[in-house]
Design a protein around this motif. Structure first.
Motif, PDB file in Angstrom:
ATOM      1  N   LYS A   1       0.801  -1.217   0.000  1.00 51.42           N
ATOM      2  CA  LYS A   1       0.000   0.000   0.000  1.00 51.42           C
ATOM      3  C   LYS A   1       0.838   1.273   0.000  1.00 51.42           C
ATOM      4  O   LYS A   1       0.279   2.377   0.037  1.00 51.42           O
ATOM      5  CB  LYS A   1      -0.925   0.009   1.215  1.00 51.42           C
ATOM      6  CG  LYS A   1      -1.933  -1.129   1.252  1.00 51.42           C
ATOM      7  CD  LYS A   1      -2.782  -1.064   2.511  1.00 51.42           C
ATOM      8  CE  LYS A   1      -3.791  -2.185   2.565  1.00 51.42           C
ATOM      9  NZ  LYS A   1      -4.638  -2.121   3.797  1.00 51.42           N
TER      10      LYS A   1
ATOM     11  N   ILE B   1      -2.500  -1.952  -5.028  1.00 54.08           N
ATOM     12  CA  ILE B   1      -2.511  -0.736  -5.847  1.00 54.08           C
ATOM     13  C   ILE B   1      -1.728  -0.937  -7.137  1.00 54.08           C
ATOM     14  O   ILE B   1      -0.935  -1.864  -7.271  1.00 54.08           O
ATOM     15  CB  ILE B   1      -1.910   0.474  -5.089  1.00 54.08           C
ATOM     16  CG1 ILE B   1      -0.486   0.152  -4.622  1.00 54.08           C
ATOM     17  CG2 ILE B   1      -2.789   0.891  -3.937  1.00 54.08           C
ATOM     18  CD1 ILE B   1       0.228   1.325  -3.978  1.00 54.08           C
TER      19      ILE B   1
ATOM     20  N   ASP C   1      -6.489   1.801  -7.495  1.00 55.65           N
ATOM     21  CA  ASP C   1      -6.645   0.690  -6.560  1.00 55.65           C
ATOM     22  C   ASP C   1      -6.658  -0.623  -7.330  1.00 55.65           C
ATOM     23  O   ASP C   1      -6.531  -0.648  -8.576  1.00 55.65           O
ATOM     24  CB  ASP C   1      -7.881   0.864  -5.681  1.00 55.65           C
ATOM     25  CG  ASP C   1      -9.199   0.825  -6.447  1.00 55.65           C
ATOM     26  OD1 ASP C   1      -9.226   0.300  -7.599  1.00 55.65           O
ATOM     27  OD2 ASP C   1     -10.212   1.304  -5.911  1.00 55.65           O
TER      28      ASP C   1
ATOM     29  N   HIS D   1      -1.832   4.199   0.547  1.00 54.98           N
ATOM     30  CA  HIS D   1      -3.237   3.856   0.318  1.00 54.98           C
ATOM     31  C   HIS D   1      -3.743   3.027   1.488  1.00 54.98           C
ATOM     32  O   HIS D   1      -2.959   2.397   2.210  1.00 54.98           O
ATOM     33  CB  HIS D   1      -3.385   3.072  -0.989  1.00 54.98           C
ATOM     34  CG  HIS D   1      -4.792   2.693  -1.334  1.00 54.98           C
ATOM     35  ND1 HIS D   1      -5.831   3.601  -1.334  1.00 54.98           N
ATOM     36  CD2 HIS D   1      -5.343   1.489  -1.675  1.00 54.98           C
ATOM     37  CE1 HIS D   1      -6.945   2.990  -1.670  1.00 54.98           C
ATOM     38  NE2 HIS D   1      -6.689   1.712  -1.877  1.00 54.98           N
TER      39      HIS D   1
END
Length: 939
Positions: free
Chosen positions: A44, A92, A107, A373
C-alpha cells in the motif's frame, strides 16, 4: 533495461529495480529531462522520487522515515505497454507515463485514487544558500473536487477541509505547526518528504493589496485612505495619507510607519473601496497584532485581538464580481510601539488549477514523496506511522488534569497550589513549572534558582507524596552569561550568529542568547546530560519543550531567522522545519537510555513528521484568550491529529489576555469566567487536559468562587475527565497498537456524509463521542450536525437524536454538548482524585441501543514500557443489536498488579430507558467478572 521509443526526439527508458522501476527521459518533446523512481515499500506504500536527468538519487539518511522500516510485500509485478510502465502490488497500481513521466495511482479494481500533474520547468529550479546547492521543488497533484483533504499540521485559520482553494504554509512558528502529510477521504495519504518551508494547496504567490483596484474614501483611485488618530479621541487626527500596500509584517518594517506618529497612542482607520479584475472567491490574508476590525460592504466580518510580540493571522473569503466595487473599512489599534499588520490576497483559482493540490518547497534534491493507500483513513494513518514510527502509550497520569500557570515564581507558590487542589478535592495529576525558575542570567543552565526554590528535590518529593507529577519547561536556548555557555560554544553545539548579532532577549536587563543544535549528536547528548543531572535525577517526570521552532525571536523576518539557525548537517533553508523533531529525539533517547522503564513524556510547541515516535505531544502555542481563538483550535487540533500525530492539546483559557480582564469590571469578569468554563469543557475531551495562561491565574478557584456556575462547570468536567479514564486510556492503547487517532474529523468515521467534510466546530472523541464545544459568548444552544446512518444519544440525559440532520441543541452554561453513537459501549469509572488513587474494580458500562458495537478495555502498569513486552490485558465487549446481547469476552493477557476480579454495572440506554450521566438509571445489571466469558441479555 527496456527502451520505449516515440520517434527520434521522444525517448523514455525504463529499467526494473529490486523494489520497483526507474524511468528516464532525455531530450524528449513531451517531458522535461528527468529520472523517475518508484520504490515499493509495502503493498500500500510507494515512494516516488523524481530528479533532473542524470542527478544523483537522494541518499542522505531520512530524519522522518524510521531506520527499522521493513518491506512487506505480497506481490510485486512490473509490466509495460507502448505508453506506460505499470508497477502493481496486491493493493494498488502505480502507472508511469512513458511520454510525460507523470505517475497515476489506482486501486486493485482499477479505480483512480490520485494522479500527478505533469512536471514542467517549474518543478526543479536551481538555487543555493550558504554554499548548499539544491532545487526549489514543485509538484502538482490532480485531486477529485469532491474529496476532503486534511492534515498538514496545525493552523489558526479555522479551515477544516483544505480541498477548497486554500494555501497552507508549512512553517514552524508559535501557534503554527507544519507537518507535510496530507490525508484524503479518498483513502490515500501523501507524505511530502521535505524539511524546508513549504506551501501546500493553492501555492500561487499571494498578491499585494495594490493588485486590486483601490479607491480612497474620497473616491480617488489608487489607494485606501489611512487615517492615524488619537485612540482615546478619534476626532484628533494625527495625519491622513494614501496607502496602497499594507506590509508591516516584521521588526524590519517598522520604519515604514509615519515617523511623527506614536503607534502606542494611535488608532489607524483604513477606508475606501476595492475591486478585482477577476470574478469568484477571493481570500484576504491578514497578519496582525493589536485590535483589528474589518467591515466589507458595511458588514463586520472580523473582530480580532493579539499581542504584538506574537502576531496572529486570519483569512476572510469574499465572493466578488469582475470590476465590482466593495467598500472596506479596517480599524486597527496597534499593540504598543512595535506592531504588525499585513494584508495580501489570493485571486480566484483559475480553471487550469481548479482540481490541483500542490506542494512547493524552498529546498530539496528531488520531488520526493510517499504515496500511502488504505481501506480507510485510519488505515492510511497506520501506513504513515509504519513509515515514520508508532506513537507510544503516554503514561497513565497524563490522562488526568494538569494545572499550569505562567508562572509559579517560587517553591512556596507551587507547593501552595498543590495543597489547595488536594484540600478542595479537585482532581489533579500533574502540576507544571513554567520558565524562569532559573537564576536570571542562567537561561540554559537547566537549574533552579535556589533563592526562590531553596530545595527543589524536596519540593519534587513533596509533590510526589501528594500523588502529583511535575513537568518542567526546558528551553533549547542558552544565554551567553549562563553557566553552560562556554561548554556548548567550545564544543560547537550552538548557533553562534545570534551572539555575534548581539540580539538580546527580554529577561531582566536583556541577555544575548542562542539555541543549541539538536542536529548534532554531541549537542543532543550534552543537552540531555544537563536535564538529567539537574532535573531528572531529582525526580522531574516530564518535559515541556517550549520555543522549539526554534523561536530565535518572534518578529524577525524569515531571512534573519535562517541566518541565525544553521544546523550542523546542512543549511537552514533545507532543514528549517525539522528542529523540533531532532530536539524531541535527544530527550526521548536520552531518558530511555538513562531509565529504560519510565515512560517519556514531552510536550512541545512545534512538531514535525515522525515526532510522535519520541513520546511527543504538541500544544497550540501562545493563543489569545478570546472566543474566536477557542473556535480556531478545533479545526487546528483535528487537522493536527489527522496529520498522523495523535497527542495534542491547547491552553484551556488561552494564553494571551486582554487588559480588560486584568482588572475587570463586573461584566468583563463574568465573561472571563464563562470563557474559561467553556474552554475547560472543550479541553476535557482532548488527549491532554491542561489549563495554562498568563495573569489572571488559571486555577479553577482563582477563576471563580465556590458555588459560581463557572466553578461548578470546571470542577464537573474535571471530575468527568476522571470518570472517562478507562475509555481514554483504552483509546491511547488503540492509538499505539492499531495506529488509531483519538481526535477525529467527522469524515474519518462518516466518509459518505459529505455534509460533515467542512465541519470546523465539532469532532469525534474516539469511536463513541460527538463533541461540539461552545465558542460564543452567552450561547446556551449550539447548531450541531449529526452524521447520517446512525442514531445519537445525549451523554447527560440519554435522549435520542436521529442522524442525518442539523439541529439546535441545548448547551447550558455548565455542559458542553456531547452525544454518544448508537452501538457504543462506554465505560464510566468512579470519581478519582488522581489516576492511580484506586483500582477501577467497579465500572459502569453504558450500552447504547440501535447498532452493533464493540469496545476493548485496555489496562497495563501505567508508567513503564512493559506493554512493549506484552505485559497488558484486554477485555473485549461486543453488543449484538439484533439479539440485544452484550458479550464480555475472555480476558487476554496479564501484567503485575492486574485486577483478577471486578464488577461491571451494565446500563442499557434505549428508548425505554432514557438515562445518562446526569440522569441515573434505576435499571442496571451487575456482573461479577473473573476473566471468563459472560453474556448478558439486555432489556
Amino acid at each position: 533495461m527496456v527502451q520505449q521509443g516515440f520517434g527520434q526526439t521522444n525517448k523514455a527508458h525504463y529499467e526494473k529495480t529490486p523494489t520497483g522501476v526507474k524511468v528516464s527521459f532525455k531530450n524528449s518533446d513531451t517531458s522535461i529531462d528527468q529520472d523517475v523512481y518508484l520504490d515499493v515499500v509495502t503493498d500500500k506504500i510507494v515512494r516516488v522520487t523524481a530528479v533532473p536527468a542524470g542527478a544523483a538519487f537522494p541518499k542522505q539518511t531520512s530524519l522522518v522515515v524510521v531506520d527499522s522500516l521493513h518491506r512487506q510485500l505480497k506481490s510485486l509485478a512490473v509490466k509495460s505497454t507502448d505508453s506506460t510502465v505499470n508497477v502493481q502490488t496486491a493493493a494498488i497500481q502505480a502507472i508511469v507515463s512513458l511520454k510525460t513521466g507523470k505517475v497515476d495511482f489506482f486501486d486493485s479494481n482499477g479505480q483512480v485514487i490520485v494522479k500527478e500533474a505533469k512536471r514542467n520547468s517549474s518543478s526543479f529550479t536551481a538555487n543555493s544558500y550558504n554554499g548548499d546547492a539544491f532545487y526549489h521543488i514543485n509538484q502538482d497533484f490532480i485531486v477529485n473536487p469532491e474529496e476532503g483533504i486534511y492534515g498538514l499540521g496545525q493552523h489558526q485559520n479555522a479551515v477544516m477541509n483544505y480541498n477548497r482553494g486554500k494555501q497552507v504554509s508549512l512553517l514552524q512558528y508559535n501557534t503554527e505547526i507544519g507537518i507535510p502529510f496530507l490525508l484524503s477521504t479518498n483513502n490515500y495519504g501523501l507524505l511530502w518528504h521535505n524539511y524546508s518551508i513549504t506551501k501546500a494547496g493553492d501555492v500561487r504567490p499571494l498578491l499585494p493589496l495594490n493588485a486590486l483596484k483601490l479607491s480612497s474614501k474620497e473616491g480617488e483611485e489608487g489607494w485606501l485612505t489611512a487615517t492615524y488618530v488619537n485612540r482615546n479621541n478619534i476626532n484628533e487626527v494625527y495625519l491622513s495619507r494614501p496607502e496602497s500596500i499594507i506590509d508591516y509584517g516584521y521588526l524590519s518594517d517598522q520604519h515604514k510607519f509615519p515617523k511623527e506618529v506614536k503607534l502606542a497612542d494611535t488608532k489607524v482607520i483604513y477606508e475606501g473601496s476595492l475591486a478585482s479584475p477577476y470574478a469568484g472567491k477571493h481570500v484576504l490574508h491578514f497578519k496582525y497584532s493589536g485590535y483589528m476590525k474589518v467591515w466589507i460592504d458595511g458588514e463586520l466580518v472580523a473582530d480580532r485581538w493579539r499581542q504584538s510580540w506574537n502576531a496572529g493571522t486570519f483569512e476572510l473569503e469574499k465572493e466578488m464580481g469582475k470590476d465590482q466595487s466593495h467598500k472596506i473599512r479596517m480599524e486597527w489599534i496597534p499593540d504598543g510601539s512595535e506592531s504588525y499588520f499585513t494584508l495580501n490576497w489570493q485571486s480566484p483559482v483559475p480553471e487550469t488549477r481548479k482540481n490541483l493540490f500542490s506542494f512547493n518547497s524552498e529546498a530539496g534534491d528531488a520531488v520526493d514523496y510517499y504515496f500511502i493507500h488504505g481501506s480507510s483513513m485510519d488505515d492510511v494513518i497506520a501506513g504513515y506511522r509504519k513509515l515514520s514510527g508508532k506513537a507510544p502509550i503516554m503514561p497513565l497520569w497524563s490522562f488526568g488534569f494538569w494545572q499550569s500557570r505562567e508562572r509559579y515564581k517560587t517553591q512556596e507558590e507551587i507547593e501552595q497550589v498543590a495543597t489547595e487542589f488536594r484540600r478542595r478535592k479537585i482532581p489533579i495529576d500533574n502540576i507544571v513549572q513554567d520558565w524562569s525558575y532559573w537564576s536570571e542570567h542562567d537561561w540554559g543552565g537547566q537549574k533552579f534558582d535556589l533563592k526562590r526554590f531553596p530545595d527543589p528535590k524536596a519540593m519534587v518529593q513533596k509533590l510526589h507524596d501528594q500523588h502529583l507529577n511535575i513537568m518542567i519547561s526546558a528551553w533549547p536556548k542558552i544565554n551567553e552569561e549562563s553557566t553552560v555557555y562556554n561548554e556548548f560554544k567550545n564544543n560547537k553545539w550552538i548557533y553562534p550568529r545570534n551572539i555575534y548579532d548581539g540580539r538580546k532577549d527580554w529577561i531582566g536587563k536583556g541577555y544575548t542568547s542562542t539555541f543549541y543544535d539538536p542536529f548534532n549528536q554531541g549537542a543532543r547528548d550534552g543537552f540531555w546530560k544537563l536535564l538529567d543531572k539537574n532535573l531528572f535525577k531529582i525526580g522531574i517526570d516530564a518535559w515541556w519543550m517550549d520555543a522549539s521552532e526554534p523561536d530565535i525571536h518572534s518578529n524577525i523576518d524569515l531571512d534573519e531567522r535562517k541566518s541565525v539557525f544553521q544546523p550542523s548537517i546542512g543549511s537552514s533553508v533545507r532543514y528549517y522545519n525539522a528542529f523540533p523533531l531532532q530536539n524531541a529525539k535527544g530527550i526521548y533517547e536520552g531518558q530511555r537510555a538513562t531509565d529504560p522503564n519510565k515512560r517519556v513524556f514531552i510536550l512541545t510547541r512545534s512538531f514535525f513528521a515522525g515526532q510522535q515516535r519520541y513520546a511527543a505531544a504538541a500544544w497550540s502555542g501562545d493563543i489569545a484568550s478570546r472566543w474566536h481563538d477557542m473556535k480556531d483550535q478545533i479545526a487546528g487540533g483535528v487537522n493536527f491529529s489527522m496529520s498522523g500525530t495523535p497527542y495534542w492539546t491547547m491552553d484551556a483559557g488561552g494564553f494571551l489576555v486582554e487588559n480588560r480582564f486584568h482588572k475587570p469590571n463586573a461584566t468583563d469578569l463574568e465573561e472571563w469566567r464563562e470563557l474559561n468554563s467553556r474552554w475547560y469543557q472543550y479541553g476535557a475531551f482532548l488527549p491532554l487536559f491542561r489549563a495554562h495562561g498568563q495573569f489572571p491565574y488559571r486555577e479553577p478557584y482563582n477563576i471563580a468562587p465556590d458555588g459560581h456556575p463557572a466553578y461548578k462547570s470546571m470542577t464537573y468536567v474535571i471530575n468527568l475527565r476522571y470518570k472517562l479514564l478507562a475509555y481514554n486510556y483504552s483509546l491511547a492503547a488503540k492509538t499505539f497498537f492499531e495506529d488509531y487517532s483519538m481526535i477525529r474529523a467527522l469524515a474519518m468515521d462518516f466518509p459518505k456524509d459529505k455534509n460533515g467534510f467542512d465541519s470546523n466546530d465539532q469532532y469525534l472523541w474516539g469511536p463513541s463521542l460527538l463533541v461540539n464545544p461552545v465558542t460564543e459568548k452567552g450561547a446556551t444552544s449550539r447548531k450541531m450536525h449529526f452524521p447520517k446512518g446512525i442514531d445519537w444519544y445525549d451523554l447527560y440525559s440519554g435522549k435520542k437524536v436521529q442522524g442525518g440532520q442539523d439541529l439546535l441543541v441545548d448547551a447550558p452554561y455548565e455542559r458542553i454538548p456531547v452525544y454518544v453513537k448508537a452501538g457504543a459501549i462506554l465505560p464510566i469509572g468512579p470519581v478519582l482524585q488522581y489516576t492511580t488513587e484506586k483500582k477501577q474494580d467497579i465500572l459502569d458500562l453504558y450500552v447504547y441501543d440501535g447498532a452493533d458495537g464493540h469496545f476493548s478495555l485496555y489496562e497495563d502498569e501505567g508508567n513503564n514500557y512493559n506493554y512493549e513486552k506484552g505485559k497488558y490485558s484486554r477485555i473485549d465487549f461486543n453488543y449484538d443489536n439484533t439479539t440485544k446481547t452484550l458479550s464480555l469476552r475472555e480476558r487476554r493477557g496479564d501484567f503485575d498488579g492486574m485486577l483478577t476480579k471486578r464488577e461491571f454495572n451494565i446500563i442499557f440506554v434505549s428508548d425505554k430507558n432514557v438515562v445518562g450521566l446526569d440522569v441515573p438509571s434505576k435499571r442496571s445489571t451487575a456482573v461479577s467478572y473473573t476473566g471468563k466469558a459472560v453474556q448478558i441479555k439486555l432489556k
